[in-house]
Design a protein around this motif. Structure first.
Motif, PDB file in Angstrom:
ATOM      1  N   SER A 192      -4.168  59.499 -46.774  1.00 16.96           N
ATOM      2  CA  SER A 192      -3.832  60.417 -47.874  1.00 16.96           C
ATOM      3  C   SER A 192      -3.644  61.837 -47.329  1.00 16.96           C
ATOM      4  N   ILE A 193      -4.486  62.228 -46.398  1.00 16.95           N
ATOM      5  CA  ILE A 193      -4.352  63.580 -45.817  1.00 16.95           C
ATOM      6  C   ILE A 193      -3.031  63.693 -45.056  1.00 16.95           C
ATOM      7  N   ALA A 194      -2.707  62.659 -44.270  1.00 19.63           N
ATOM      8  CA  ALA A 194      -1.432  62.692 -43.530  1.00 19.63           C
ATOM      9  C   ALA A 194      -0.263  62.782 -44.515  1.00 19.63           C
ATOM     10  N   TYR A 195      -0.333  61.991 -45.593  1.00 18.71           N
ATOM     11  CA  TYR A 195       0.726  62.006 -46.617  1.00 18.71           C
ATOM     12  C   TYR A 195       0.848  63.405 -47.217  1.00 18.71           C
ATOM     13  N   HIS A 196      -0.300  63.979 -47.612  1.00 13.07           N
ATOM     14  CA  HIS A 196      -0.256  65.286 -48.271  1.00 13.07           C
ATOM     15  C   HIS A 196       0.200  66.391 -47.323  1.00 13.07           C
ATOM     16  N   GLU A 215      -3.459  60.141 -61.409  1.00 14.12           N
ATOM     17  CA  GLU A 215      -2.044  60.409 -61.700  1.00 14.12           C
ATOM     18  C   GLU A 215      -1.173  60.033 -60.503  1.00 14.12           C
ATOM     19  N   LEU A 216      -1.684  60.350 -59.305  1.00 11.61           N
ATOM     20  CA  LEU A 216      -0.911  60.042 -58.096  1.00 11.61           C
ATOM     21  C   LEU A 216      -0.783  58.530 -57.892  1.00 11.61           C
ATOM     22  N   LEU A 276       7.094  57.051 -55.540  1.00  6.25           N
ATOM     23  CA  LEU A 276       7.260  58.110 -54.542  1.00  6.25           C
ATOM     24  C   LEU A 276       7.500  57.558 -53.139  1.00  6.25           C
ATOM     25  N   THR A 277       6.931  56.364 -52.860  1.00  7.42           N
ATOM     26  CA  THR A 277       6.955  55.869 -51.480  1.00  7.42           C
ATOM     27  C   THR A 277       7.715  54.550 -51.302  1.00  7.42           C
ATOM     28  N   THR A 317      -2.552  50.626 -51.538  1.00  8.49           N
ATOM     29  CA  THR A 317      -2.479  52.059 -51.837  1.00  8.49           C
ATOM     30  C   THR A 317      -2.510  52.859 -50.534  1.00  8.49           C
ATOM     31  N   ALA A 318      -3.380  52.436 -49.607  1.00 13.15           N
ATOM     32  CA  ALA A 318      -3.423  53.107 -48.298  1.00 13.15           C
ATOM     33  C   ALA A 318      -2.088  52.923 -47.565  1.00 13.15           C
ATOM     34  N   ARG A 319      -1.512  51.717 -47.697  1.00  9.97           N
ATOM     35  CA  ARG A 319      -0.207  51.468 -47.053  1.00  9.97           C
ATOM     36  C   ARG A 319       0.864  52.366 -47.654  1.00  9.97           C
ATOM     37  N   ALA A 320       0.758  52.613 -48.966  1.00  2.00           N
ATOM     38  CA  ALA A 320       1.741  53.489 -49.608  1.00  2.00           C
ATOM     39  C   ALA A 320       1.616  54.914 -49.042  1.00  2.00           C
ATOM     40  N   PHE A 321       0.375  55.371 -48.845  1.00  6.80           N
ATOM     41  CA  PHE A 321       0.201  56.695 -48.220  1.00  6.80           C
ATOM     42  C   PHE A 321       0.809  56.694 -46.816  1.00  6.80           C
ATOM     43  N   ALA A 322       0.587  55.582 -46.081  1.00  3.30           N
ATOM     44  CA  ALA A 322       1.135  55.501 -44.720  1.00  3.30           C
ATOM     45  C   ALA A 322       2.662  55.550 -44.760  1.00  3.30           C
TER      46      ALA A 322
END
Ligand SMILES: Cc1cc2nc3c(=O)[nH]c(=O)nc-3n(C[C@H](O)[C@H](O)[C@H](O)COP(=O)(O)OP(=O)(O)OC[C@H]3O[C@@H](n4cnc5c(N)ncnc54)[C@H](O)[C@@H]3O)c2cc1C
Length: 256
Positions: A22-26, A73-74, A81-82, A157-162
């Motif tokens: 999530s941090i990398a995504y943001h 919301e995210l 988004l991804t 969800t983690a994969r979506a952030f990735a």
């Protein structure tokens, strides 16, 4: 083709659980493209894959509640988004109170949530049971209902952030443990990994329960410790609705 370890990055994110991803995504959403995430084994292999994936927004203080509201919301929008499905479902949640003190806490949390737009209703025991007929409400004094709470698949969800982070330019490397955080003249300068050294300007340590060990390298004390919990995975229960709201009973220290 697997990416190679770069010799330099603006940001090094250490740990590929949902927080690091999530941090990398943001960071990429903020416009930083030179982001490198290093995971010692496989993405989500730490705590993240264990999670039940419940997404709740009622929290003890405003900062945590606002963060949780943003997360809910995210998670709702992350697939759009991804392009990666997350499994997020808005099932709602019911938190029951079996003591006067708990009811007071729910009332306080509800009015705090409402003050910044969270749609939370205090409902009677009878209404809680109407929403979830399987619920035994014999000792329930009242409950909080949040329709926008839900559940998600933590791995997806983690994969979506990735996926989102990669789309934003980040490099994500698995099987690359950080062995040492490098400091010169009191300043962070990079990390030493199993594949070589990366010079970097900033680091984020998102190694979950391992953070205490990683930070000990810097003589920082991070008071984190794993605690034992228990969970039960059942066979399919015939009358259990697929979209049953999450039930929380803090007094019994249990959720379902
Ligand atoms: C049974 C269970 C149920 C849960 N249910 C929920 C729930 O319903 N809802 C909810 O919100 N939360 C839930 N949680 C909590 C949630 O799982 C965690 O808060 C979350 O996964 C923490 O993510 P993280 O990225 O901080 O840690 P982790 O997922 O543990 O990620 C840390 C990563 O760092 C890596 N790492 C460690 N050391 C190094 C190193 N030296 N170099 C590189 N990488 C390293 C690890 O391999 C790991 O992948 C639950 C937890 C458990 C155990």
């Amino acid at each position: 083709m697997a990416s190679k370890l770069p010799s330099h990055a603006e940001y090094v994110v250490i740990g590929g659980g949902i927080i690091g991803l999530s941090i990398a995504y943001h960071l990429t959403r903020l416009g930083h493209r030179d982001v490198l995430l290093l995971e010692r084994d496989q993405l989500t292999c730490g705590t993240t894959w264990h999670a039940a994936g419940l997404v709740t927004q009622l929290r003890a203080n405003e900062t945590m509640a606002r963060l949780a509201q943003y997360s809910a919301e995210l998670f709702r929008d992350l697939e759009n988004l991804t392009g990666q499905a997350t499994g997020f479902r808005q099932t709602g949640s019911i938190t029951v109170a079996a003591t006067e003190d708990r009811l007071e806490e729910l009332k306080r949390g509800s009015s705090m949530g409402r003050s910044f737009g969270l749609d939370v209703d205090l409902i009677s025991a009878a209404e809680a049971q109407r929403r979830v007929p399987l619920l035994d409400v014999s000792d329930v004094l009242g409950a909080a209902w949040i329709g926008s709470d839900g559940m998600t698949n933590p791995i997806d969800t983690a994969r979506a952030f990735a996926a989102g982070a990669r789309q934003g330019g980040a490099t994500i490397l698995e099987r690359t443990p950080v062995a040492r955080i490098l400091v010169e003249n009191g300043r962070f300068v990079g990390v030493e990994t199993s594949q070589g050294t990366v010079r970097a300007e900033k680091a984020v340590i998102s190694t979950g329960l391992w953070t205490r060990d990683v930070a000990a390298d810097l003589n920082w004390s991070v008071p984190l410790q794993a605690a034992e919990h228990f969970y039960v995975v059942t066979e399919a229960i015939p009358d259990l609705p697929y979209d049953m709201p999450t039930i929380r009973d803090m007094d019994a220290r249990v959720y379902a």
